[in-house]
Design an enzyme around this catalytic site. Structure first.
Site, mmCIF file in Angstrom:
data_model
loop_
_atom_site.group_PDB
_atom_site.id
_atom_site.type_symbol
_atom_site.label_atom_id
_atom_site.label_comp_id
_atom_site.label_asym_id
_atom_site.label_seq_id
_atom_site.Cartn_x
_atom_site.Cartn_y
_atom_site.Cartn_z
ATOM 1 N N ARG A 1 28.069 14.526 -10.250
ATOM 2 C CA ARG A 1 26.682 14.513 -10.739
ATOM 3 C C ARG A 1 26.496 15.331 -12.021
ATOM 4 O O ARG A 1 25.376 15.646 -12.391
ATOM 5 C CB ARG A 1 25.694 14.965 -9.659
ATOM 6 C CG ARG A 1 25.640 14.044 -8.449
ATOM 7 C CD ARG A 1 24.391 14.300 -7.629
ATOM 8 N NE ARG A 1 24.293 13.364 -6.520
ATOM 9 C CZ ARG A 1 24.726 13.608 -5.290
ATOM 10 N NH1 ARG A 1 25.283 14.783 -5.009
ATOM 11 N NH2 ARG A 1 24.597 12.710 -4.346
ATOM 12 N N LYS B 1 23.652 11.117 -26.714
ATOM 13 C CA LYS B 1 23.899 9.777 -26.164
ATOM 14 C C LYS B 1 25.365 9.669 -25.743
ATOM 15 O O LYS B 1 26.264 10.023 -26.505
ATOM 16 C CB LYS B 1 23.592 8.695 -27.205
ATOM 17 C CG LYS B 1 22.117 8.386 -27.376
ATOM 18 C CD LYS B 1 21.939 7.195 -28.306
ATOM 19 C CE LYS B 1 20.485 6.802 -28.451
ATOM 20 N NZ LYS B 1 20.312 5.642 -29.364
ATOM 21 N N GLU C 1 26.998 5.965 -41.611
ATOM 22 C CA GLU C 1 25.947 6.652 -40.862
ATOM 23 C C GLU C 1 25.265 7.701 -41.737
ATOM 24 O O GLU C 1 24.057 7.917 -41.626
ATOM 25 C CB GLU C 1 26.512 7.290 -39.593
ATOM 26 C CG GLU C 1 26.985 6.291 -38.534
ATOM 27 C CD GLU C 1 25.842 5.615 -37.784
ATOM 28 O OE1 GLU C 1 24.659 5.923 -38.066
ATOM 29 O OE2 GLU C 1 26.139 4.772 -36.919
ATOM 30 N N LYS D 1 19.632 14.060 -38.280
ATOM 31 C CA LYS D 1 19.658 13.529 -36.913
ATOM 32 C C LYS D 1 19.096 14.538 -35.916
ATOM 33 O O LYS D 1 18.313 14.170 -35.023
ATOM 34 C CB LYS D 1 21.081 13.128 -36.516
ATOM 35 C CG LYS D 1 21.150 12.546 -35.108
ATOM 36 C CD LYS D 1 22.442 11.831 -34.797
ATOM 37 C CE LYS D 1 22.364 11.175 -33.427
ATOM 38 N NZ LYS D 1 23.585 10.407 -33.094
ATOM 39 N N GLU E 1 14.304 8.748 -27.116
ATOM 40 C CA GLU E 1 14.105 7.526 -27.899
ATOM 41 C C GLU E 1 12.877 6.731 -27.455
ATOM 42 O O GLU E 1 12.926 5.526 -27.273
ATOM 43 C CB GLU E 1 15.369 6.646 -27.854
ATOM 44 C CG GLU E 1 15.458 5.670 -29.011
ATOM 45 C CD GLU E 1 16.797 4.952 -29.086
ATOM 46 O OE1 GLU E 1 16.828 3.749 -28.822
ATOM 47 O OE2 GLU E 1 17.819 5.615 -29.394
ATOM 48 N N ARG F 1 12.884 8.480 -32.715
ATOM 49 C CA ARG F 1 14.345 8.441 -32.663
ATOM 50 C C ARG F 1 14.878 7.041 -32.960
ATOM 51 O O ARG F 1 16.041 6.875 -33.359
ATOM 52 C CB ARG F 1 14.855 8.932 -31.296
ATOM 53 C CG ARG F 1 16.380 8.981 -31.226
ATOM 54 C CD ARG F 1 16.916 9.758 -30.063
ATOM 55 N NE ARG F 1 18.378 9.713 -30.051
ATOM 56 C CZ ARG F 1 19.153 10.527 -29.358
ATOM 57 N NH1 ARG F 1 18.605 11.469 -28.613
ATOM 58 N NH2 ARG F 1 20.460 10.419 -29.402
ATOM 59 N N ASN G 1 18.308 3.925 -35.496
ATOM 60 C CA ASN G 1 18.892 2.604 -35.244
ATOM 61 C C ASN G 1 18.829 1.688 -36.463
ATOM 62 O O ASN G 1 19.196 0.516 -36.374
ATOM 63 C CB ASN G 1 18.179 1.938 -34.057
ATOM 64 C CG ASN G 1 18.544 2.598 -32.745
ATOM 65 O OD1 ASN G 1 19.704 2.751 -32.407
ATOM 66 N ND2 ASN G 1 17.532 3.016 -31.998
ATOM 67 N N HIS H 1 21.463 -0.965 -37.038
ATOM 68 C CA HIS H 1 22.218 -1.134 -35.793
ATOM 69 C C HIS H 1 21.871 -2.388 -35.006
ATOM 70 O O HIS H 1 22.687 -2.870 -34.231
ATOM 71 C CB HIS H 1 22.029 0.103 -34.898
ATOM 72 C CG HIS H 1 22.794 1.300 -35.367
ATOM 73 N ND1 HIS H 1 22.543 1.912 -36.575
ATOM 74 C CD2 HIS H 1 23.807 1.999 -34.792
ATOM 75 C CE1 HIS H 1 23.370 2.947 -36.717
ATOM 76 N NE2 HIS H 1 24.137 3.015 -35.655
ATOM 77 N N HIS I 1 25.272 -3.927 -34.432
ATOM 78 C CA HIS I 1 25.892 -4.044 -33.117
ATOM 79 C C HIS I 1 26.225 -5.493 -32.787
ATOM 80 O O HIS I 1 27.222 -5.777 -32.110
ATOM 81 C CB HIS I 1 24.978 -3.458 -32.034
ATOM 82 C CG HIS I 1 25.079 -1.971 -31.897
ATOM 83 N ND1 HIS I 1 24.099 -1.209 -31.298
ATOM 84 C CD2 HIS I 1 26.043 -1.097 -32.265
ATOM 85 C CE1 HIS I 1 24.460 0.052 -31.309
ATOM 86 N NE2 HIS I 1 25.631 0.146 -31.902
ATOM 87 N N HIS J 1 32.918 0.775 -36.240
ATOM 88 C CA HIS J 1 31.474 0.826 -36.023
ATOM 89 C C HIS J 1 30.700 1.007 -37.324
ATOM 90 O O HIS J 1 29.711 0.317 -37.582
ATOM 91 C CB HIS J 1 31.139 1.963 -35.053
ATOM 92 C CG HIS J 1 29.671 2.221 -34.903
ATOM 93 N ND1 HIS J 1 28.827 1.375 -34.213
ATOM 94 C CD2 HIS J 1 28.894 3.237 -35.378
ATOM 95 C CE1 HIS J 1 27.600 1.842 -34.260
ATOM 96 N NE2 HIS J 1 27.602 2.967 -34.950
#
Length: 353
Positions: free
Chosen positions: A109, A131, A173, A213, A223, A227, A231, A234, A238, A253
Site C-alpha cells: 500500500r 505522476k 518538454e 512545472k 490535474e 495542471r 499536456n 500530448h 501520445h 516520448h
C-alpha cells in the site's frame, strides 16, 4: 498530495545522503534499468548510505514499461524482504521513475521513494510532479497513481553522457514549458546552441523548466484545472507514440510531444488566435531538430481513436490544452473530427511527412 522536494544538486553524493537520512527505513532498494545499472550506478558506489542497498534491474526503453515489468519489481521487493518501512531509489530515465514510482506507491500500500533522473526528459518532466504509471493495452500511461517522490535529486552532470536523440527528447518538454510560461523563456529555448552545449547555462535552464512545472503542480496537484497546461502537445503526441508502438516503430516520448506540438499549435492558431509567426518559429525549430513522423491519411481514424482514450477527455469529447499566445493558456478546449483531421493534414504538409 504531499509536496515533494526537488533539489538541483551541487554534489549528488551529499544530496543523496541527506535525502536518504530524511526517510527512516529498514531496507533500501535501488531500481535501475540495464543502461543506468551499467553507466550511472557506479557513480554512487562510494555513497555510504547505499552500502547495504539491494539492487533491482529491469529492461531498458519504453517497451518494458508494462505490467510484466511492474510485477517483476513487486516480486523482487517481496523476495528481498521489503516491508512498509522500506525505501526505494529510482535511478534512471522517465521509464524507470514512472514505473518505479508506481511500484513503490502500491507495494504494501505504498513505500516512500526517491527519484534520481538521469535523462533530460526525466529531469524536467517524468520524475517531477508525482505522476507514476505504466503503459497498458497499447495506451501510454494508462494505469498509474498520483504519488510524489519524497525527493527528486537533479544532477545535470549526467547530461554530459546523453546522446543527441535523448537530449532532444527531453528538450521538447522544456520547449513546452517555455510555450506555457513566458516569451523570454520560449525565445531562450529556441536560441540555445545545441551544437556547442554550455552545460552551466543548461543547468540554469533545467532549473527554470522544473520551476515552471513545480509551480503548476503546486497549484493543481491532481490535474483538476491548470495542471492540464502541462499536456500541451500530448493529446496528439501520445496518439503518435501509441501508433508508433502499434506499428512496431517506437519513438522517443519527447519526439512524439514535439510532433504533437505542431498539430496543437495549428489548432491554437485556428481556434484560440495563437500568433502565426510564433507558430512558424516553433515549428521550424521542431522540423530542424526532430525530423518528422510519417503517416498517411489511412492512419487518421486510428489516431483519432487513440486520442479518444486520452485521460483528459470527458464523455468521449477530446480535450486539448491550447494557447492564445506564449504563456496564455486555454485549457479544456475541444475540436471536432473534421478540424482534427485538418491538423493532421497541416502536419504532413508542413513537416513533409
Amino acid at each position: 498530495m504531499n509536496k515533494q522536494e526537488v533539489i538541483l544538486c551541487e554534489g549528488l553524493a551529499d544530496s543523496l545522503s541527506q535525502a536518504v537520512s530524511r526517510c527512516p527505513h529498514d531496507k533500501l532498494f535501488v531500481l535501475t534499468d540495464e543502461h543506468t545499472h551499467r553507466l550511472c550506478l557506479p557513480l554512487l558506489k562510494g555513497v555510504e548510505a547505499l552500502k547495504d542497498a539491494e539492487e533491482i534491474v529491469i529492461g531498458s526503453e519504453d517497451v518494458h514499461k508494462n505490467l510484466e515489468t511492474l510485477a517483476s519489481v513487486w516480486l523482487e521487493l517481496s523476495n528481498k524482504g521489503a516491508t512498509r518501512h522500506s525505501l526505494m531509489i529510482n535511478l534512471g530515465g522517465g521509464m524507470v521513475t514512472d514505473l518505479g514510482g508506481f511500484a513503490a506507491s502500491t507495494f504494501k500500500r505504498g513505500i516512500p521513494y526517491i527519484n534520481i533522473p538521469t535523462t533530460l526528459l526525466a529531469m524536467v518532466d517524468a520524475a517531477v510532479g508525482g505522476k507514476t504509471g505504466i503503459n497498458f493495452n497499447g495506451l501510454k500511461n494508462e494505469v498509474g497513481v498520483f504519488s510524489p517522490a519524497a525527493s527528486v535529486l537533479i544532477e545535470t552532470e549526467f547530461l554530459r553522457t546523453l546522446d543527441e536523440r535523448n537530449f532532444f527528447s527531453g528538450y521538447a518538454e522544456m520547449l513546452k514549458h517555455g510555450l506555457i510560461s513566458t516569451p523570454g523563456h520560449w525565445a531562450e529555448l529556441l536560441a540555445f546552441d545545441r551544437d556547442a552545449i554550455d552545460y552551466a547555462r543548461l543547468k540554469t535552464m533545467v532549473g527554470r523548466s522544473v520551476q515552471v512545472k513545480e509551480n503548476i503542480v503546486r497549484e493543481d496537484p491532481l490535474e483538476r484545472g491548470i495542471r492540464k497546461a502541462l499536456n500541451l502537445g500530448h493529446t496528439v503526441g501520445h496518439a503518435f507514440e501509441s501508433l508508433a508502438l502499434a506499428e512496431n516503430r517506437p519513438v522517443l516520448h519527447g519526439y512524439a510531444v514535439a510532433w504533437g506540438l505542431v498539430c496543437e499549435l495549428y489548432l491554437s492558431c485556428l481556434l484560440s488566435g495563437f500568433p502565426k509567426d510564433k507558430m512558424r518559429q516553433t515549428i521550424a525549430f521542431i522540423k530542424e531538430n526532430y525530423g518528422a513522423f510519417s503517416y498517411d491519411c489511412k492512419a487518421y481514424e486510428h489516431l483519432y481513436a487513440l486520442m479518444q482514450h486520452d485521460k483528459k477527455n470527458t464523455e468521449g469529447i477530446i480535450n486539448f490544452t491550447l494557447l492564445e499566445d506564449v504563456g496564455q493558456i486555454a485549457i479544456n478546449q475541444t475540436a471536432d473530427k473534421k478540424t482534427i483531421f485538418e491538423a493532421f493534414d497541416f502536419y504532413r504538409e508542413t513537416m513533409g511527412a
